[in-house]
Design a protein around this motif. Structure first.
Motif, mmCIF file in Angstrom:
data_model
loop_
_atom_site.group_PDB
_atom_site.id
_atom_site.type_symbol
_atom_site.label_atom_id
_atom_site.label_comp_id
_atom_site.label_asym_id
_atom_site.label_seq_id
_atom_site.Cartn_x
_atom_site.Cartn_y
_atom_site.Cartn_z
ATOM 1 N N ALA A 33 72.246 15.413 -59.322
ATOM 2 C CA ALA A 33 71.723 14.042 -59.326
ATOM 3 C C ALA A 33 70.259 14.022 -59.746
ATOM 4 N N HIS A 34 69.497 15.018 -59.309
ATOM 5 C CA HIS A 34 68.090 15.107 -59.707
ATOM 6 C C HIS A 34 67.962 15.349 -61.206
ATOM 7 N N LEU A 35 68.769 16.252 -61.735
ATOM 8 C CA LEU A 35 68.733 16.523 -63.170
ATOM 9 C C LEU A 35 69.108 15.286 -63.981
ATOM 10 N N ARG A 36 70.107 14.550 -63.514
ATOM 11 C CA ARG A 36 70.501 13.322 -64.213
ATOM 12 C C ARG A 36 69.390 12.275 -64.125
ATOM 13 N N LEU A 37 68.792 12.127 -62.942
ATOM 14 C CA LEU A 37 67.737 11.139 -62.735
ATOM 15 C C LEU A 37 66.523 11.431 -63.606
ATOM 16 N N THR A 38 66.221 12.707 -63.814
ATOM 17 C CA THR A 38 65.043 13.103 -64.595
ATOM 18 C C THR A 38 65.390 13.406 -66.055
ATOM 19 N N ALA A 53 70.376 5.501 -57.237
ATOM 20 C CA ALA A 53 71.226 5.333 -56.053
ATOM 21 C C ALA A 53 72.002 6.620 -55.756
ATOM 22 N N ASP A 54 72.518 7.272 -56.792
ATOM 23 C CA ASP A 54 73.226 8.545 -56.607
ATOM 24 C C ASP A 54 72.293 9.594 -56.015
ATOM 25 N N PHE A 55 71.065 9.675 -56.533
ATOM 26 C CA PHE A 55 70.090 10.644 -56.030
ATOM 27 C C PHE A 55 69.803 10.385 -54.552
ATOM 28 N N ARG A 56 69.580 9.124 -54.181
ATOM 29 C CA ARG A 56 69.300 8.789 -52.775
ATOM 30 C C ARG A 56 70.470 9.173 -51.879
ATOM 31 N N ALA A 57 71.683 8.909 -52.335
ATOM 32 C CA ALA A 57 72.869 9.238 -51.539
ATOM 33 C C ALA A 57 73.014 10.743 -51.349
#
Length: 92
Positions: A33-38, A53-57
Motif C-alpha cells: 500500500a505504501h509503494l502504491r501510495l508513493t 484509504a488503503d494505506f490507512r487501513a
C-alpha cells in the motif's frame, strides 16, 4: 476482510500465536500500500483517495497486530516506546 484474518477472530482464539501468517500478510500489505501510495508500484485505476484509504487501513492492521502481541506478552508498550524512541525527552 474475512476468515481468520479478521481482528475479531484473532481476539477470540485463546493462546493464539500472534506473530503468524496474518501479521506477516499485514506487514506485506502495508508495504504494498505504501509503494502504491508513493507511486512506486502499479496503481492501475485507483484514485489518490482510495490509495490513501488503503494505506490507512493496512497501517491500522499492523498496529492492531503490534498491540495484540504487546497485550499477549503483558508488555507496557508505551513505556518501551518512550525508552527506545523518546529518550531525548527524558530529564536524565
Amino acid at each position: 476482510m474475512g476468515g481468520f484474518f479478521h481482528p475479531c477472530n484473532l481476539a477470540a482464539v485463546p493462546g493464539v500465536v500472534l506473530m503468524n501468517a496474518p501479521a506477516t500478510r499485514s506487514s506485506a500489505s502495508l508495504t504494498q500500500a505504501h509503494l502504491r501510495l508513493t507511486a512506486r508500484s502499479r496503481v492501475e485505476t485507483a484514485t489518490p483517495e482510495s490509495l490513501a484509504a488503503d494505506f490507512r487501513a493496512e497501517l491500522a492492521d499492523v498496529l492492531a497486530h503490534v498491540l495484540l502481541v504487546a497485550r499477549h506478552h503483558d508488555m507496557n508498550l508505551e513505556a518501551e516506546v518512550e525508552r527506545k524512541w523518546l529518550c531525548w525527552t527524558s530529564s536524565e
